[in-house]
Scaffold this motif. Structure first.
Motif, PDB file in Angstrom:
ATOM      1  N   ILE A 110      84.235 -21.401 -43.533  1.00 18.92           N
ATOM      2  CA  ILE A 110      85.201 -20.318 -43.604  1.00 18.92           C
ATOM      3  C   ILE A 110      84.901 -19.323 -42.492  1.00 18.92           C
ATOM      4  O   ILE A 110      83.757 -18.934 -42.289  1.00 18.92           O
ATOM      5  CB  ILE A 110      85.129 -19.595 -44.960  1.00 18.92           C
ATOM      6  CG1 ILE A 110      85.451 -20.553 -46.105  1.00 18.92           C
ATOM      7  CG2 ILE A 110      86.107 -18.413 -44.991  1.00 18.92           C
ATOM      8  CD1 ILE A 110      85.234 -19.952 -47.474  1.00 18.92           C
ATOM      9  N   GLU A 111      85.932 -18.927 -41.777  1.00 18.63           N
ATOM     10  CA  GLU A 111      85.786 -17.932 -40.704  1.00 18.63           C
ATOM     11  C   GLU A 111      86.668 -16.727 -41.042  1.00 18.63           C
ATOM     12  O   GLU A 111      87.879 -16.863 -41.195  1.00 18.63           O
ATOM     13  CB  GLU A 111      86.202 -18.534 -39.366  1.00 18.63           C
ATOM     14  CG  GLU A 111      86.147 -17.554 -38.206  1.00 18.63           C
ATOM     15  CD  GLU A 111      86.696 -18.140 -36.919  1.00 18.63           C
ATOM     16  OE1 GLU A 111      86.781 -17.390 -35.931  1.00 18.63           O
ATOM     17  OE2 GLU A 111      87.064 -19.342 -36.909  1.00 18.63           O
ATOM     18  N   LEU A 112      86.043 -15.573 -41.202  1.00 20.25           N
ATOM     19  CA  LEU A 112      86.800 -14.355 -41.475  1.00 20.25           C
ATOM     20  C   LEU A 112      87.392 -13.846 -40.168  1.00 20.25           C
ATOM     21  O   LEU A 112      86.680 -13.510 -39.228  1.00 20.25           O
ATOM     22  CB  LEU A 112      85.891 -13.296 -42.095  1.00 20.25           C
ATOM     23  CG  LEU A 112      86.555 -11.946 -42.418  1.00 20.25           C
ATOM     24  CD1 LEU A 112      87.660 -12.126 -43.445  1.00 20.25           C
ATOM     25  CD2 LEU A 112      85.510 -10.946 -42.910  1.00 20.25           C
ATOM     26  N   LYS A 113      88.718 -13.773 -40.115  1.00 21.50           N
ATOM     27  CA  LYS A 113      89.404 -13.349 -38.897  1.00 21.50           C
ATOM     28  C   LYS A 113      89.711 -11.856 -38.896  1.00 21.50           C
ATOM     29  O   LYS A 113      89.656 -11.207 -37.851  1.00 21.50           O
ATOM     30  CB  LYS A 113      90.713 -14.135 -38.737  1.00 21.50           C
ATOM     31  CG  LYS A 113      90.561 -15.647 -38.766  1.00 21.50           C
ATOM     32  CD  LYS A 113      89.817 -16.169 -37.562  1.00 21.50           C
ATOM     33  CE  LYS A 113      90.646 -16.096 -36.301  1.00 21.50           C
ATOM     34  NZ  LYS A 113      89.967 -16.729 -35.153  1.00 21.50           N
ATOM     35  N   ALA A 139      92.671  -9.906 -46.526  1.00 20.84           N
ATOM     36  CA  ALA A 139      91.657 -10.700 -45.827  1.00 20.84           C
ATOM     37  C   ALA A 139      92.331 -11.913 -45.200  1.00 20.84           C
ATOM     38  O   ALA A 139      93.020 -12.678 -45.895  1.00 20.84           O
ATOM     39  CB  ALA A 139      90.559 -11.146 -46.788  1.00 20.84           C
ATOM     40  N   GLU A 140      92.149 -12.084 -43.906  1.00 19.21           N
ATOM     41  CA  GLU A 140      92.676 -13.248 -43.199  1.00 19.21           C
ATOM     42  C   GLU A 140      91.505 -14.164 -42.864  1.00 19.21           C
ATOM     43  O   GLU A 140      90.566 -13.755 -42.182  1.00 19.21           O
ATOM     44  CB  GLU A 140      93.399 -12.818 -41.920  1.00 19.21           C
ATOM     45  CG  GLU A 140      94.596 -11.913 -42.176  1.00 19.21           C
ATOM     46  CD  GLU A 140      95.256 -11.443 -40.892  1.00 19.21           C
ATOM     47  OE1 GLU A 140      94.792 -11.853 -39.801  1.00 19.21           O
ATOM     48  OE2 GLU A 140      96.211 -10.662 -40.963  1.00 19.21           O
ATOM     49  N   ASP A 168      80.678  -8.508 -46.925  1.00 20.09           N
ATOM     50  CA  ASP A 168      80.016  -9.536 -46.113  1.00 20.09           C
ATOM     51  C   ASP A 168      80.189 -10.920 -46.722  1.00 20.09           C
ATOM     52  O   ASP A 168      80.237 -11.926 -45.998  1.00 20.09           O
ATOM     53  CB  ASP A 168      78.524  -9.219 -45.965  1.00 20.09           C
ATOM     54  CG  ASP A 168      78.271  -7.975 -45.131  1.00 20.09           C
ATOM     55  OD1 ASP A 168      79.145  -7.609 -44.322  1.00 20.09           O
ATOM     56  OD2 ASP A 168      77.200  -7.359 -45.296  1.00 20.09           O
ATOM     57  N   ASP A 169      80.296 -10.995 -48.070  1.00 18.80           N
ATOM     58  CA  ASP A 169      80.436 -12.289 -48.728  1.00 18.80           C
ATOM     59  C   ASP A 169      81.788 -12.928 -48.460  1.00 18.80           C
ATOM     60  O   ASP A 169      81.940 -14.153 -48.541  1.00 18.80           O
ATOM     61  CB  ASP A 169      80.232 -12.139 -50.236  1.00 18.80           C
ATOM     62  CG  ASP A 169      78.786 -11.880 -50.613  1.00 18.80           C
ATOM     63  OD1 ASP A 169      77.909 -12.097 -49.751  1.00 18.80           O
ATOM     64  OD2 ASP A 169      78.541 -11.453 -51.756  1.00 18.80           O
ATOM     65  N   THR A 177      84.891 -17.559 -56.688  1.00 19.50           N
ATOM     66  CA  THR A 177      83.544 -17.180 -57.110  1.00 19.50           C
ATOM     67  C   THR A 177      83.359 -15.671 -57.036  1.00 19.50           C
ATOM     68  O   THR A 177      82.795 -15.049 -57.947  1.00 19.50           O
ATOM     69  CB  THR A 177      82.496 -17.867 -56.229  1.00 19.50           C
ATOM     70  OG1 THR A 177      82.640 -19.294 -56.329  1.00 19.50           O
ATOM     71  CG2 THR A 177      81.076 -17.481 -56.640  1.00 19.50           C
ATOM     72  N   LEU A 178      83.829 -15.062 -55.955  1.00 21.92           N
ATOM     73  CA  LEU A 178      83.691 -13.620 -55.790  1.00 21.92           C
ATOM     74  C   LEU A 178      84.457 -12.860 -56.872  1.00 21.92           C
ATOM     75  O   LEU A 178      83.981 -11.848 -57.394  1.00 21.92           O
ATOM     76  CB  LEU A 178      84.195 -13.204 -54.403  1.00 21.92           C
ATOM     77  CG  LEU A 178      83.444 -13.797 -53.202  1.00 21.92           C
ATOM     78  CD1 LEU A 178      84.091 -13.342 -51.896  1.00 21.92           C
ATOM     79  CD2 LEU A 178      81.976 -13.393 -53.229  1.00 21.92           C
TER      80      LEU A 178
END
Length: 257
Positions: A110-113, A139-140, A168-169, A177-178
């Motif tokens: 997963i890459e947070l953009k 969140a993208e 950060d997660d 899960t979050l």
């Protein structure tokens, strides 16, 4: 490694247009891995000389490849292969969130953009059952499957829930899960499946040409209190994701034509 193409690989006397033959030739080499993911195809001028055709013919073939999602064309950089022959086609269903891909044995990342707080417009507020203008976290994220872009996800979470999640997660952990760790276990989901075209940042993230087909899923997640806890829009590369459905009791209720 230099890969040479030759005039013998196309039929200049046949009835199939040359650009279609070149498209099929290049597509076959991409699908077989001769031209690997993220590699650069020869320049239009080079291909035109090698194949003994006009540059206009090669350009049309390249544009067809881009429209089909096999390459991405960059001004000043050339044509880059955006299809990976190593990436499997995933069969998803209503009960298979993408977070379970690892359990299927696939290598995913997963890459947070982008992450920001935004005011919900009327449509988003309707999905989350909140007041229009209320703050939500947007969140993208881009998911890679076997090293290649697979899906572009935009998640919207009410701020009272998002405030309980470590920012950060979000960059690497599954949202289900979050949400559970924040006290909102996902117990139900409602989703709508759409056939759309890639545009803007979605096309760029998935290495697709503008207008290339994508499978889009709108999903509302609810907790045990039936509260909407997240609304997401996920765009999947159409060549890497299939939606699978099994229907029962058709003898009692036949589906409409």
């Amino acid at each position: 490694m230099t890969i040479e193409l030759h005039p013998q690989e196309i039929d200049t006397l046949g009835g199939v247009p040359l650009y279609q033959q070149i498209y099929q030739l290049l597509r076959a080499k991409i699908e077989s891995g001769v031209f690997g993911f993220n590699s650069k195809l020869p320049a239009e001028e080079t291909l035109a000389v090698d194949l003994g055709v006009s540059r206009i013919t090669v350009k049309r073939a390249m544009n067809e490849l881009a429209a089909a999602g096999f390459v991405t064309r960059y001004r000043g950089r050339g044509t880059i292969v955006s299809y990976s022959h190593n990436t499997p086609t995933v069969r998803g269903d209503y009960m298979t969130p993408m977070e379970h891909l690892r359990q299927l044995g696939f290598n995913t990342e997963i890459e947070l953009k982008h992450l920001e707080e935004v005011h919900a417009d009327a449509e988003l507020a309707g999905h989350l059952e909140i007041t229009p203008g209320a703050l939500v976290q947007r969140a993208e994220r881009l998911r890679h499957l076997e090293g290649a872009p697979f899906s572009f996800i935009v998640n919207h979470t009410p701020m009272d829930i998002a405030a309980q999640i470590n920012r950060d997660d979000i960059a690497w952990r599954p949202f289900t899960t979050l949400l559970a760790e924040a006290g909102h276990m996902v117990v139900s989901a409602e989703q709508t499946i759409l056939a759309e075209t890639a545009k803007g940042k979605t096309a760029q993230a998935l290495m697709l040409a503008e207008g290339a087909p994508v499978l889009t899923i709108h999903r509302v997640l609810r907790d045990s209190e039936k509260r909407p806890i997240q609304f997401s829009v996920t765009n999947y590369r159409a060549d890497r994701y299939q939606y699978h459905m099994v229907m029962h009791d058709l003898e009692r209720k036949a589906p409409a034509d």
